[in-house]
Enzyme design. Structure first.
Site, PDB file in Angstrom:
ATOM      1  N   CYS A 136       0.827  -1.212   0.000  1.00  0.00           N
ATOM      2  CA  CYS A 136       0.000   0.000   0.000  1.00  0.00           C
ATOM      3  C   CYS A 136       0.863   1.264   0.000  1.00  0.00           C
ATOM      4  O   CYS A 136       1.489   1.583   1.010  1.00  0.00           O
ATOM      5  CB  CYS A 136      -0.911  -0.061   1.228  1.00  0.00           C
ATOM      6  SG  CYS A 136      -1.847   1.422   1.533  1.00  0.00           S
ATOM      7  N   CYS A 139      -0.284   3.980   2.396  1.00  0.00           N
ATOM      8  CA  CYS A 139       0.085   3.714   3.798  1.00  0.00           C
ATOM      9  C   CYS A 139       1.585   3.951   4.024  1.00  0.00           C
ATOM     10  O   CYS A 139       1.969   4.522   5.033  1.00  0.00           O
ATOM     11  CB  CYS A 139      -0.218   2.264   4.174  1.00  0.00           C
ATOM     12  SG  CYS A 139      -1.837   1.681   3.669  1.00  0.00           S
ATOM     13  N   ASP A 140       2.419   3.491   3.122  1.00  0.00           N
ATOM     14  CA  ASP A 140       3.852   3.399   3.415  1.00  0.00           C
ATOM     15  C   ASP A 140       4.755   4.242   2.517  1.00  0.00           C
ATOM     16  O   ASP A 140       5.974   4.248   2.710  1.00  0.00           O
ATOM     17  CB  ASP A 140       4.302   1.926   3.313  1.00  0.00           C
ATOM     18  CG  ASP A 140       3.604   1.062   4.347  1.00  0.00           C
ATOM     19  OD1 ASP A 140       3.264   1.591   5.416  1.00  0.00           O
ATOM     20  OD2 ASP A 140       3.385  -0.135   4.081  1.00  0.00           O
TER      21      ASP A 140
HETATM   22  C1  LIG Z   1       0.598  -5.360   5.023  1.00  0.00           C
HETATM   23  C2  LIG Z   1      -0.537  -4.372   5.078  1.00  0.00           C
HETATM   24  C3  LIG Z   1      -0.325  -3.114   5.600  1.00  0.00           C
HETATM   25  C4  LIG Z   1      -1.357  -2.183   5.651  1.00  0.00           C
HETATM   26  N1  LIG Z   1      -1.115  -0.972   6.185  1.00  0.00           N
HETATM   27  C5  LIG Z   1      -2.116  -0.073   6.293  1.00  0.00           C
HETATM   28  C6  LIG Z   1      -1.881   1.188   6.891  1.00  0.00           C
HETATM   29  O1  LIG Z   1      -0.763   1.524   7.297  1.00  0.00           O
HETATM   30  N2  LIG Z   1      -2.940   2.043   6.988  1.00  0.00           N
HETATM   31  C7  LIG Z   1      -4.197   1.728   6.522  1.00  0.00           C
HETATM   32  O2  LIG Z   1      -5.110   2.543   6.659  1.00  0.00           O
HETATM   33  N3  LIG Z   1      -4.433   0.535   5.943  1.00  0.00           N
HETATM   34  C8  LIG Z   1      -3.429  -0.364   5.816  1.00  0.00           C
HETATM   35  N4  LIG Z   1      -3.657  -1.567   5.218  1.00  0.00           N
HETATM   36  C9  LIG Z   1      -5.019  -1.856   4.740  1.00  0.00           C
HETATM   37  C10 LIG Z   1      -5.926  -2.244   5.921  1.00  0.00           C
HETATM   38  O3  LIG Z   1      -5.258  -3.227   6.679  1.00  0.00           O
HETATM   39  C11 LIG Z   1      -7.265  -2.768   5.451  1.00  0.00           C
HETATM   40  O4  LIG Z   1      -7.887  -1.801   4.631  1.00  0.00           O
HETATM   41  C12 LIG Z   1      -8.175  -3.078   6.628  1.00  0.00           C
HETATM   42  O5  LIG Z   1      -7.564  -3.977   7.525  1.00  0.00           O
HETATM   43  C13 LIG Z   1      -9.486  -3.698   6.166  1.00  0.00           C
HETATM   44  O6  LIG Z   1     -10.244  -3.925   7.295  1.00  0.00           O
HETATM   45  P1  LIG Z   1     -11.472  -4.930   7.306  1.00  0.00           P
HETATM   46  O7  LIG Z   1     -12.043  -4.859   8.683  1.00  0.00           O
HETATM   47  O8  LIG Z   1     -12.371  -4.666   6.168  1.00  0.00           O
HETATM   48  O9  LIG Z   1     -10.877  -6.376   7.037  1.00  0.00           O
HETATM   49  P2  LIG Z   1      -9.557  -7.155   7.453  1.00  0.00           P
HETATM   50  O10 LIG Z   1      -8.618  -6.335   8.216  1.00  0.00           O
HETATM   51  O11 LIG Z   1      -9.120  -7.798   6.192  1.00  0.00           O
HETATM   52  O12 LIG Z   1     -10.128  -8.266   8.447  1.00  0.00           O
HETATM   53  C14 LIG Z   1     -10.949  -9.301   7.969  1.00  0.00           C
HETATM   54  C15 LIG Z   1     -11.327 -10.181   9.120  1.00  0.00           C
HETATM   55  O13 LIG Z   1     -12.286 -11.143   8.676  1.00  0.00           O
HETATM   56  C16 LIG Z   1     -11.962 -12.403   9.235  1.00  0.00           C
HETATM   57  N5  LIG Z   1     -12.607 -13.442   8.435  1.00  0.00           N
HETATM   58  C17 LIG Z   1     -12.437 -13.733   7.121  1.00  0.00           C
HETATM   59  N6  LIG Z   1     -13.216 -14.789   6.781  1.00  0.00           N
HETATM   60  C18 LIG Z   1     -13.896 -15.140   7.905  1.00  0.00           C
HETATM   61  C19 LIG Z   1     -14.849 -16.178   8.200  1.00  0.00           C
HETATM   62  N7  LIG Z   1     -15.259 -17.040   7.284  1.00  0.00           N
HETATM   63  N8  LIG Z   1     -15.343 -16.255   9.467  1.00  0.00           N
HETATM   64  C20 LIG Z   1     -14.941 -15.365  10.423  1.00  0.00           C
HETATM   65  N9  LIG Z   1     -14.044 -14.376  10.190  1.00  0.00           N
HETATM   66  C21 LIG Z   1     -13.527 -14.293   8.953  1.00  0.00           C
HETATM   67  C22 LIG Z   1     -10.444 -12.422   9.257  1.00  0.00           C
HETATM   68  O14 LIG Z   1      -9.949 -13.407  10.149  1.00  0.00           O
HETATM   69  C23 LIG Z   1     -10.166 -10.999   9.735  1.00  0.00           C
HETATM   70  O15 LIG Z   1     -10.261 -10.919  11.122  1.00  0.00           O
HETATM   71  C24 LIG Z   1      -2.646  -2.522   5.150  1.00  0.00           C
HETATM   72  C25 LIG Z   1      -2.869  -3.783   4.608  1.00  0.00           C
HETATM   73  C26 LIG Z   1      -1.824  -4.706   4.569  1.00  0.00           C
HETATM   74  C27 LIG Z   1      -2.079  -6.075   3.988  1.00  0.00           C
END
Ligand SMILES: Cc1cc2nc3c(=O)[nH]c(=O)nc-3n(C[C@H](O)[C@H](O)[C@H](O)COP(=O)(O)OP(=O)(O)OC[C@H]3O[C@@H](n4cnc5c(N)ncnc54)[C@H](O)[C@@H]3O)c2cc1C
Length: 312
Positions: A136, A139-140
């Site tokens: 990202c 982000c970085d």
């Molecule tokens: C390496 C990395 C660095 C990042 N750095 C940043 C940053 O610095 N700043 C920023 O704003 N964004 C950053 N992002 C992006 C950010 O992490 C995501 O936009 C955000 O986490 C999305 O949140 P979410 O709650 O939609 O889902 P996610 O964080 O993807 O969480 C999904 C959840 O669903 C659960 N899940 C999936 N399937 C099931 C199931 N069948 N049953 C139960 N649970 C399930 C998973 O276990 C997880 O807990 C980064 C992403 C990555 C990969």
């Protein structure tokens, strides 16, 4: 069997924000964490763009704070995953099955299962995640101010990330595995005009090198059958994301890439009582803050849905 008001599937920023708001509404709910409690941010180092943390915060600490805030107000956390769902429109009840063989009946569901960035099968990649390799640029990108970086990918995301990085970094190598872009013409036109972006067609990265922090990448040119070493401080992998929606296939309306479709700037899906928040319904922004924001919206939508159904 006890009927629950709301089940949140997923424990990233969207899931926990929804939980905090539901708890404050006094709506009884459970959150299922899935395989990655805390979600994607668990796999990163410092998060520097989440408002409220002027010194930045480790991804794992940010998610731990969200967890603590949710349980403080009564969220019940289950460390299991949902493996099957039945959304029963007419009954206005929905059945969920977990990997520890539990059946749950709920009036509403918030799907917050997130997405995962597509990655590359290169052994040395994991050594430098958070130490030079990122998914990202928003982000970085600033970590690599005035340094040389590479972006991997030839689609819209890779081009957008390259344009952003060209304003921050000294030089951006855009590495494309074949000889063409797969992106909007307007982005291609912009890319071709930016002087500090160097496009490397027909190259693939074969190795990441460095000592703790990334220093070099080895590139292989398929046509010339040659290996070349480039000095870079950062690499951004921009080859797309997979929304985690396989268990909802044919059960809910999705787009062709598997993202859940929400209606009219709300978190409502095509099934009454089923809501979606975070990356799972967002193919554009994909940030912790936007996920948290839509988690909050989902709790609002659930509250309204439960309240108005009560008086029908
Ligand atoms: C390496 C990395 C660095 C990042 N750095 C940043 C940053 O610095 N700043 C920023 O704003 N964004 C950053 N992002 C992006 C950010 O992490 C995501 O936009 C955000 O986490 C999305 O949140 P979410 O709650 O939609 O889902 P996610 O964080 O993807 O969480 C999904 C959840 O669903 C659960 N899940 C999936 N399937 C099931 C199931 N069948 N049953 C139960 N649970 C399930 C998973 O276990 C997880 O807990 C980064 C992403 C990555 C990969």
């Amino acid at each position: 069997m006890k009927i629950i008001d709301c089940v949140i599937i997923g424990s990233g920023p969207a899931g926990y924000s929804a939980a905090i708001y539901l708890a404050r509404y006094n709506i009884k709910h459970l959150i299922y964490t899935g395989d990655i409690p805390g979600g994607q941010l668990i796999n990163t180092t410092i998060v520097d763009n989440y408002p409220g943390f002027s010194k930045g915060i480790l991804g794992i600490n940010l998610m731990n704070e969200m967890y603590k805030q949710a349980i403080k107000y009564g969220t019940i956390v289950k460390y299991n995953k949902i493996i099957k769902v039945f959304f029963l429109k007419k009954k206005k009840l929905h059945y969920l099955y977990t990997n520890n063989k539990k059946k749950i009946i709920t009036k509403t569901v918030i799907i917050a299962t997130g997405s995962l960035p597509k990655t590359l099968k290169i052994k040395s990649l994991n050594n430098f995640l958070g130490y030079g390799i990122s998914y990202c640029a928003t982000c970085d990108g600033m970590i690599f101010k005035n340094k040389n970086v590479a972006v991997i990918g030839g689609g819209n995301k890779a081009l957008e990330e390259s344009i952003l990085l060209s304003k921050i970094c000294k030089k951006v190598y855009l590495i494309i595995r074949n000889n063409k872009f797969k992106a909007y013409k307007i982005l291609i036109n912009i890319i071709n005009k930016i002087k500090n972006i160097k496009i490397l067609f027909n190259y693939i990265v074969i190795k990441f090198l460095g000592n703790k922090k990334l220093k070099y990448i080895n590139l292989f040119n398929k046509i010339k059958n040659k290996i070349k070493k480039k000095k870079v401080s950062g690499v951004f992998i921009a080859i797309g994301n997979y929304p985690n929606t396989s268990i909802f296939k044919n059960k809910i309306k999705m787009d062709k890439n598997g993202y859940i479709i929400t209606k009219n700037k709300t978190t409502k899906t095509n099934i009454p009582g089923i809501f979606a928040a975070g990356d799972v319904q967002d193919k554009i922004y994909k940030q912790a803050i936007t996920s948290a924001g839509s988690g909050c919206m989902a709790a609002f939508d659930v509250e309204k849905y439960l309240y108005y159904n009560k008086y029908k």
